[in-house]
Design a protein around this motif. Structure first.
Motif, short mmCIF file in Angstrom:
data_model
loop_
_atom_site.label_atom_id
_atom_site.label_comp_id
_atom_site.label_asym_id
_atom_site.label_seq_id
_atom_site.Cartn_x
_atom_site.Cartn_y
_atom_site.Cartn_z
N GLN A 33 0.84 -1.20 0.00
CA GLN A 33 0.00 0.00 0.00
C GLN A 33 0.87 1.25 0.00
O GLN A 33 0.53 2.25 -0.65
N GLY A 34 1.99 1.18 0.67
CA GLY A 34 2.89 2.35 0.68
C GLY A 34 3.36 2.68 -0.72
O GLY A 34 3.36 3.85 -1.13
N ARG A 35 3.69 1.62 -1.50
CA ARG A 35 4.17 1.87 -2.88
C ARG A 35 2.99 2.37 -3.73
O ARG A 35 3.15 3.26 -4.56
N VAL A 36 1.81 1.78 -3.50
CA VAL A 36 0.60 2.23 -4.23
C VAL A 36 0.39 3.73 -4.00
O VAL A 36 0.13 4.49 -4.94
N GLU A 37 0.52 4.17 -2.75
CA GLU A 37 0.29 5.59 -2.45
C GLU A 37 1.32 6.48 -3.14
O GLU A 37 0.99 7.56 -3.65
N ALA A 38 2.55 5.98 -3.24
CA ALA A 38 3.59 6.76 -3.95
C ALA A 38 3.28 6.83 -5.45
O ALA A 38 3.36 7.89 -6.08
N LEU A 39 2.87 5.70 -6.02
CA LEU A 39 2.55 5.67 -7.45
C LEU A 39 1.35 6.58 -7.75
O LEU A 39 1.29 7.25 -8.78
N ALA A 40 0.39 6.61 -6.81
CA ALA A 40 -0.83 7.41 -7.02
C ALA A 40 -0.53 8.91 -7.08
O ALA A 40 -1.34 9.69 -7.60
N GLU A 41 0.65 9.31 -6.59
CA GLU A 41 1.03 10.73 -6.64
C GLU A 41 1.71 11.09 -7.97
O GLU A 41 1.90 12.27 -8.27
N MET A 42 2.08 10.10 -8.75
CA MET A 42 2.80 10.39 -10.00
C MET A 42 1.83 10.87 -11.09
O MET A 42 0.69 10.38 -11.15
N PRO A 43 2.26 11.76 -11.97
CA PRO A 43 1.36 12.23 -13.04
C PRO A 43 1.09 11.16 -14.10
O PRO A 43 0.02 11.13 -14.71
N ARG A 44 2.09 10.27 -14.30
CA ARG A 44 1.91 9.27 -15.37
C ARG A 44 2.77 8.05 -15.09
O ARG A 44 3.97 8.18 -14.81
N ILE A 45 2.16 6.87 -15.16
CA ILE A 45 2.92 5.62 -15.07
C ILE A 45 2.53 4.75 -16.25
O ILE A 45 1.46 4.96 -16.86
N ALA A 46 3.38 3.80 -16.60
CA ALA A 46 3.05 2.83 -17.64
C ALA A 46 3.29 1.44 -17.08
O ALA A 46 4.22 1.24 -16.28
N LEU A 47 2.45 0.50 -17.49
CA LEU A 47 2.52 -0.86 -16.97
C LEU A 47 2.81 -1.80 -18.14
O LEU A 47 2.02 -1.88 -19.09
N LEU A 48 3.93 -2.50 -18.07
CA LEU A 48 4.32 -3.43 -19.14
C LEU A 48 3.91 -4.84 -18.72
O LEU A 48 4.40 -5.37 -17.70
N CYS A 49 3.01 -5.43 -19.46
CA CYS A 49 2.46 -6.75 -19.11
C CYS A 49 3.15 -7.82 -19.95
O CYS A 49 2.96 -7.86 -21.17
N GLY A 50 3.92 -8.69 -19.27
CA GLY A 50 4.57 -9.79 -19.98
C GLY A 50 3.59 -10.93 -20.21
O GLY A 50 2.60 -11.06 -19.49
N ARG A 51 3.85 -11.69 -21.25
CA ARG A 51 3.15 -12.96 -21.48
C ARG A 51 4.22 -14.01 -21.71
O ARG A 51 5.42 -13.71 -21.68
N TYR A 52 3.80 -15.26 -21.90
CA TYR A 52 4.77 -16.33 -22.15
C TYR A 52 5.72 -16.43 -20.94
O TYR A 52 5.30 -16.30 -19.80
N GLU A 53 7.02 -16.54 -21.18
CA GLU A 53 7.98 -16.63 -20.08
C GLU A 53 8.43 -15.25 -19.62
O GLU A 53 9.26 -15.11 -18.73
N GLY A 54 7.93 -14.22 -20.28
CA GLY A 54 8.33 -12.87 -19.92
C GLY A 54 8.90 -12.13 -21.11
O GLY A 54 8.59 -12.46 -22.26
N VAL A 55 9.69 -11.12 -20.84
CA VAL A 55 10.21 -10.19 -21.84
C VAL A 55 11.73 -10.33 -21.96
O VAL A 55 12.41 -10.60 -20.95
N ASP A 56 12.26 -10.15 -23.17
CA ASP A 56 13.72 -10.17 -23.39
C ASP A 56 14.42 -9.26 -22.38
O ASP A 56 14.07 -8.08 -22.24
N GLU A 57 15.38 -9.79 -21.70
CA GLU A 57 16.05 -9.09 -20.59
C GLU A 57 16.67 -7.77 -21.05
O GLU A 57 16.72 -6.80 -20.29
N ARG A 58 17.11 -7.72 -22.32
CA ARG A 58 17.76 -6.49 -22.81
C ARG A 58 16.75 -5.34 -22.87
O ARG A 58 17.09 -4.19 -22.55
N LEU A 59 15.53 -5.64 -23.23
CA LEU A 59 14.50 -4.60 -23.28
C LEU A 59 14.23 -4.11 -21.85
O LEU A 59 14.16 -2.91 -21.60
N LEU A 60 14.12 -5.06 -20.93
CA LEU A 60 13.86 -4.71 -19.53
C LEU A 60 14.97 -3.82 -18.98
O LEU A 60 14.73 -2.77 -18.38
N ALA A 61 16.22 -4.24 -19.24
CA ALA A 61 17.37 -3.51 -18.68
C ALA A 61 17.42 -2.08 -19.21
O ALA A 61 17.80 -1.15 -18.51
#
Ligand SMILES: Nc1nonc1C(=O)N[C@H]1C[C@@H]1c1ccc(S(N)(=O)=O)cc1
Length: 246
Positions: free
Chosen positions: A96-124
């Motif tokens: 909840q503490g992190r939720v409250e911090a995120l709720a103060e931000m003007p804009r966030i983006a959520l990257l949703c992986g499928r399969y085994e996930g995302v290529d590590e180079r993109l993540l890094a």
């Protein structure tokens, strides 16, 4: 607040964000949820977004190129800088503490992986933060994204009406919430605690705090250990423990 969601299932995400408190927050323009589908940015005829994992073994991994183009388009779509969060079991546990911090931000983006996930180079290269909603593996990050949209969306100023105030929520003060009752006062399942019918608001406040402290002690002692208690709370918890021991 704006939330961009990168997902292979945009309809699912839009439906999650269209109902209840979050749907109303969007109608009131307190929140904007925008989806981005990497398949729309795949350049081959089959709109390929995944590839075999290098080194062999089962499972597929989301490819860099469609995601890189998706993120580029997402970033360019609005001037506000964006904090990009990847949903994964390997992320920090959402609180909840992190939720409250995120709720103060003007804009966030959520990257949703499928399969085994995302290529590590993109993540890094692209991701600012990795978050997990729990120690289990889902088939996609979309449910984690839905959790964040809901928890953050309901905290937007004006999203909750008085009856739904976030102040009394569990975790809002680091404790679990107290029990709640509605009419009928008397039922085959039991009666509403007398104090809640007394009209003595000071006594009701003390009773609710005592129940919150007691529940947290019984169910989530780890939360209690993280929290300094004032004199009143220590006395109420001692009272609860004595009554519980009887
Ligand atoms: N738990 C979760 N909290 O948020 N998302 C969660 C989740 O399970 N997402 C799964 C679809 C995607 C995924 C991502 C990464 C890995 S991996 N290779 O890192 O193990 C495995 C599975």
């Amino acid at each position: 607040m704006r939330i961009d969601v990168v997902t292979l299932f945009p309809d699912f995400m839009r439906q999650c964000a269209a109902v209840g408190v979050v749907g109303r927050a969007q109608q009131r323009e307190l929140l904007q949820v925008q989806t981005w589908n990497p398949r729309d940015y795949a350049t081959d005829n089959y709109r390929t977004v995944d590839g075999r994992t290098c080194g062999g073994g089962p499972g597929m991994v989301m490819l860099i190129e469609p995601l890189r183009k998706t993120l580029e388009a997402m970033r360019e779509a609005a001037p506000k800088p964006v904090h990009l969060i990847y949903l994964s079991p390997q992320g920090a546990r959402l609180t909840q503490g992190r939720v409250e911090a995120l709720a103060e931000m003007p804009r966030i983006a959520l990257l949703c992986g499928r399969y085994e996930g995302v290529d590590e180079r993109l993540l890094a290269h692209e991701v600012d933060e990795e978050l997990s909603i729990g120690d289990y593996v889902l088939s996609g990050g979309e449910l984690g994204a839905a959790v964040i949209i809901d928890a953050v969306g309901r905290l937007q100023e004006g999203a909750l009406n008085d009856a739904q105030s976030a102040e009394q929520d569990s975790f809002s003060n680091g404790l679990l919430d107290c029990p709640h009752y509605a009419k009928p006062v008397h039922d085959a399942l039991g009666d509403v605690p007398e104090v809640l019918l007394s009209g003595d608001h000071a006594a009701i406040r003390r009773w609710r705090l005592k129940q919150s402290l007691g529940r947290t002690w019984l169910r989530r002692p780890d939360l209690l250990a993280q929290r300094a208690l004032d004199k009143e709370s220590r006395a109420l918890l001692d009272e609860f423990r004595r009554e519980h021991a009887q």
